[in-house]
Design an enzyme around this catalytic site. Structure first.
Site, PDB file in Angstrom:
ATOM      1  CB  CYS A 101      16.921  23.015   0.875  1.00 48.83           C
ATOM      2  SG  CYS A 101      16.428  21.734   2.014  1.00 48.83           S
ATOM      3  CG  HIS A 125      18.298  17.301   4.712  1.00 50.45           C
ATOM      4  ND1 HIS A 125      17.651  18.352   5.327  1.00 50.45           N
ATOM      5  CD2 HIS A 125      18.377  17.632   3.393  1.00 50.45           C
ATOM      6  CE1 HIS A 125      17.357  19.268   4.407  1.00 50.45           C
ATOM      7  NE2 HIS A 125      17.790  18.860   3.235  1.00 50.45           N
ATOM      8  CD  GLU A 135      19.049  15.516  -0.079  1.00 49.08           C
ATOM      9  OE1 GLU A 135      18.211  15.263   0.808  1.00 49.08           O
ATOM     10  OE2 GLU A 135      19.049  16.584  -0.725  1.00 49.08           O
TER      11      GLU A 135
HETATM   12 ZN   LIG Z   1      17.631  19.924   1.494  1.00 45.92          ZN
END
Ligand SMILES: [Zn+2]
Length: 171
Positions: free
Chosen positions: A98, A144, A141
């Site tokens: 990441c 996130h 994602e």
């Molecule tokens: Zn990430």
């Protein structure tokens, strides 16, 4: 026009735990931000995906493009606005990295196949079936957007977290 990449938040910045809000307007400002976000992704070598909160923009926007990886199923570059996973199938463990956790990689369990619904930056509906590494990147994602990092998904930090090798330049 060449734009400078946006600064990326890194762990343990508490803003990475913030939940992002849905995009409501599909306008020029959104499209301009998507260009900057993609510029930031492409500035990081080997980076296949990025989410808006990683640059401190707390809206549900992500970009995934695994087309540069060999032997990986891919739909090309996906701009995902307000993405939702509507079905999951199978489980697999895989290594993830990441941009926001630059010094480590980790083994994370993800669904092997997903059905994904989202809009693109023009508001067009996407409804896709994804598998393997591309499905994994999308799940990472969307985490996130919900304020989660792969670190939050490790079964055991002791066994599943790996320090990245430091490459020293040859003299
Ligand atoms: Zn990430």
């Amino acid at each position: 026009m060449i734009m400078a990449p946006l600064p990326v938040l890194t762990y343990p910045d508490p803003r990475l735990s913030r939940k992002s809000s849905p995009v409501e307007a599909f306008n020029e400002a959104l499209r301009a931000f998507v260009v900057e976000l993609d510029e930031t992704r492409r500035a990081a070598p080997g980076c296949v995906a990025i989410a808006a909160p990683q640059v401190g923009h707390f809206e549900r926007i992500a970009i995934v493009d695994v087309s540069g990886r060999k032997r990986v199923a891919s739909h090309g570059r996906l701009v995902l606005i307000n993405p939702e996973i509507t079905a999951w199938e199978g489980f697999a463990v895989g290594r993830e990295g990441c941009l926001s956790v630059p010094d480590y990689t980790g083994n994370v369990i993800r669904a092997e196949r997903i059905r994904l619904q989202a809009r693109d930056e023009r508001g067009e509906v996407l409804d896709l079936e994804l598998e393997g590494f591309e499905a994994r990147a999308v799940q990472h994602e969307i985490d996130h957007l919900d304020g989660l990092l792969f670190l939050d998904r490790l079964v055991s930090r002791r066994n599943d977290l790996f320090r990245r090798k430091v490459y020293t330049q040859k003299q």
